[in-house]
Design a protein around this motif. Structure first.
Motif, short mmCIF file in Angstrom:
data_model
loop_
_atom_site.label_atom_id
_atom_site.label_comp_id
_atom_site.label_asym_id
_atom_site.label_seq_id
_atom_site.Cartn_x
_atom_site.Cartn_y
_atom_site.Cartn_z
N PHE A 139 0.92 -1.32 -0.04
CA PHE A 139 0.00 0.10 -0.04
C PHE A 139 0.97 1.15 0.11
O PHE A 139 1.96 1.22 0.62
N ARG A 140 0.50 2.22 -0.80
CA ARG A 140 1.19 3.34 -0.92
C ARG A 140 0.46 4.68 -1.18
O ARG A 140 -0.78 4.31 -1.59
N ASN A 141 0.89 5.85 -1.13
CA ASN A 141 -0.01 6.78 -1.90
C ASN A 141 0.32 6.85 -3.14
O ASN A 141 1.24 6.71 -3.62
N ASN A 142 -0.91 7.06 -3.80
CA ASN A 142 -0.87 7.19 -5.25
C ASN A 142 -1.31 8.67 -6.06
O ASN A 142 -2.42 8.98 -5.43
N GLU A 196 -4.44 12.49 -3.99
CA GLU A 196 -3.92 11.35 -3.93
C GLU A 196 -4.66 10.04 -3.06
O GLU A 196 -5.82 10.56 -2.34
N TYR A 205 -4.83 6.33 -1.07
CA TYR A 205 -3.95 5.25 -0.45
C TYR A 205 -4.39 3.85 -0.92
O TYR A 205 -5.41 3.40 -0.48
N GLU A 212 -0.70 0.32 -5.86
CA GLU A 212 -0.62 0.96 -7.23
C GLU A 212 -1.39 0.55 -8.59
O GLU A 212 -1.99 0.97 -9.28
N GLU A 244 -11.87 9.49 4.01
CA GLU A 244 -11.89 8.78 2.44
C GLU A 244 -11.93 9.55 1.43
O GLU A 244 -12.36 10.82 1.46
N LYS A 300 -9.16 5.02 0.60
CA LYS A 300 -8.60 5.80 1.79
C LYS A 300 -7.73 6.96 1.19
O LYS A 300 -7.14 6.79 0.17
N LYS A 301 -7.87 8.02 2.03
CA LYS A 301 -7.33 9.09 1.65
C LYS A 301 -5.60 8.88 1.62
O LYS A 301 -5.24 8.15 2.48
N GLY A 302 -4.88 9.71 0.76
CA GLY A 302 -3.36 9.62 0.83
C GLY A 302 -2.77 10.10 2.28
O GLY A 302 -3.28 11.06 2.82
N LYS A 303 -1.76 9.37 2.78
CA LYS A 303 -1.54 9.65 4.08
C LYS A 303 -0.19 10.42 4.03
O LYS A 303 0.48 10.73 3.13
#
Lengths: 433, 131
Positions: free
Chosen positions: A283-286, A319, A321, A324, A360, A430-433
């Protein structure tokens, strides 16, 4: 320092505690404490019998002995109340503190100070939000009007920031006329139980999800593999009962699309299983603009062929989360669908935008295409192998896989559509962290 | 046996070809018309019912189809059933074995039977016999 208990509280607590263990003795003692000296005097005055006067003479000795006895018992009950590892407080009928044990308030100075205060005064004294006092006052009033009191669970954070859940109760103690004399409040720390319940709930949800997946899986096998397998059976039956070699050859040629169909469904199922159980996926910020660029590149030919106009509005959330490859795959499927099911009457227009929804992000892909009748097809929209337009490229895999990907990472997908007007897909992530 | 006309409502081309071959193998005097979805079938029936042509004796209806699926066809068919000049034997012919589909099919009283694919000679012969 121990908390001192007033007589009023002590009598009530005597009654409550002693009543549990030796009700008869407790009642006698209680009655005697309140009425005995007066009754003896009255009897003496009325009867004027000499026999009774010695009893009165002896009274100071009896009372002295009893006082020592009561003092001893008072210490005993105070010790019990002060040592119970549960919060115990007692209020008068006006919701003022009469007694607080050390488990409820650790600091003896605070404990002493708060006797006689109500919660509003106590909050002011401790510089706490008066919302707490308002809440407690409401609970007090509710409990006051009930027979069995009020019970509720409350989770707060301790000094270390760990959640602590208490089972709290307000219990009104009434006199023989039903008037509330005092309110006993107590709380039990149920944090361990709560933690177990939460773990249990997660396990139940996982189990339900796995069961649902298993059910879906068996339905998919029943619906989507039976068709091509049935055709293979028919072909074999026909070949067996046929002498004409040319016709047999023709029938054999039909086997290939059947086996291809079985293979496609099978592969799709395996892929979906991988998605459902891929616990190691990263999982990562996209950055959605970057993801969309990848999608545009892969659909370049189709976009140019139909002159689709793709616009974006990612100003509210740039972004999301998640893994990708899933985010790109979801966008790819939705944009590709918007192109595939475009209206022949107008230039395809696709708008990709984001909205914030608490923690979200709702990602939407809207088109001005053919649209779909949700009353007719709403239930089947995300099922494998379901197609709704007579497009030769439709296999019914795309939305099934998109939904599988979205749900596997804890998101949600839904649709709004009107035939002839267009379709909007919404994905909550989920919102980017 | 008299001449029997059959309307097949099926979107899968291979299933359509194989159904034709199975019917042919029955050596009965039959005529098969193929449509790819519920809407095409309804259009065909309304043209037939206009009086210029003859309505089919049997309809073989798939459930999972694009544009208008089998259930959509049944809803429309029910609306117009009283206007048809002839009684049509309608069979649902699907790869579904879901109890929910079987129960739902029973709600349409004019559905003669719920048949699970694949169709074979025996099933076709039985349909022709009870006609």
């Amino acid at each position: 320092m121990k908390s001192r208990v007033s007589n009023q509280v002590l009598y009530a607590l005597y009654g409550a505690v002693a009543g549990l263990f030796f009700p008869f003795a407790a009642t006698l003692l209680h009655a005697w404490l309140k009425h005995a000296p007066l009754s003896l005097h009255t009897i003496a005055e009325q009867q004027r019998t000499e026999d009774l006067f010695w009893i009165i003479d002896m009274a100071p000795l009896v009372l002295g002995t009893l006082a020592a006895y009561i003092g001893k018992n008072r210490d005993f009950y105070e010790n019990v109340l002060n040592s119970i590892p549960s919060d115990i407080v007692v209020f008068d009928k006006n919701h003022r503190y009469l007694f607080v044990n050390p488990s409820a308030v650790k600091d003896p100075a605070h404990r002493k100070k708060m006797i006689g205060m109500d919660d509003f005064e106590y909050c002011a004294y401790r510089n706490r939000d008066s919302k707490f006092a308002e809440e407690r006052r409401n609970q007090f009033h509710i409990a006051k009007n009930t027979d069995g009191g009020l019970k509720w669970e409350e989770t707060i954070k301790d000094a270390a920031g760990n959640p602590v859940t208490n089972l709290r109760r307000f219990y009104p103690v009434r006199d023989s006329n039903g008037h509330m004399k005092i309110m006993i409040g107590y709380a039990l720390d149920i944090s361990d139980r709560k933690l177990l319940e939460e773990k249990q709930e997660v396990l139940i949800k996982q189990l339900q999800k796995t069961n649902r997946q298993l059910n879906d899986f068996s339905n998919i096998i029943a619906h989507n593999l039976r068709g091509p397998l049935g055709n293979i059976t028919s072909i074999v039956d026909l070949i067996e009962n046929m002498d004409d070699v040319e016709q047999q050859k023709e029938l054999i040629s039909y086997l290939k699309p059947c086996t291809e169909s079985v293979s496609a469904v099978f592969n799709q199922l395996i892929d979906s299983l991988h998605v459902m159980h891929d616990v190691e996926i990263e999982f990562r910020n996209n950055d959605l603009a970057t993801c969309l660029k990848l999608v545009r590149n892969s659909l370049d030919l189709e976009i140019k062929q139909c002159q689709a106009k793709i616009s974006t509005d990612l100003s509210l959330a740039a972004e999301v989360y998640g893994p990708e490859k899933y985010i790109v795959s979801m966008l790819h499927n939705l944009v590709s669908n918007a192109i595939k099911y475009r209206s022949p009457d107008r230039q395809p227009e696709i708008l990709v935008r984001t909205m914030n929804e608490g923690e979200e992000v709702v990602l939407s892909v809207a088109d001005n295409g053919l649209g779909i009748d949700l009353h007719k097809h709403g239930d089947n929209l995300f099922k494998i192998g379901k197609v709704f337009h007579s497009n030769p490229d439709s296999k019914g895999f795309g939305l099934f896989m998109t939904k599988t990907q979205v749900e596997s990472i804890g998101g949600k997908i839904w649709i709004d559509s009107a035939p002839g007007k267009g379709t909007t897909f919404f994905i909550m992530l989920k919102k980017g962290k | 046996m008299e001449h029997v006309s059959i309307l097949l409502v099926e979107d899968d081309p291979i299933t359509t070809i194989l159904t034709k071959k199975v019917i042919t193998a029955c050596n009965a005097d039959t005529e098969l018309v193929c449509t790819k979805n519920g809407q095409e079938a309804l259009d065909y029936l309304s043209a037939q019912n206009a009086g210029t042509l003859i309505l089919p004796d049997i309809i073989l209806l798939d459930l999972n189809m694009p544009v208008l699926d089998g259930w959509g066809f049944l809803d429309n068919f029910r609306k117009h059933i009283n206007t048809y000049t002839k009684k049509v034997a309608l069979y649902i012919c699907t790869s579904s074995t879901a109890p929910r589909d079987i129960m739902k099919a029973r709600e349409y009283q004019f559905v003669k039977d719920f048949i699970t694919k694949p169709l074979n000679q025996q099933k076709i012969t039985d349909m022709l016999r009870v006609l």
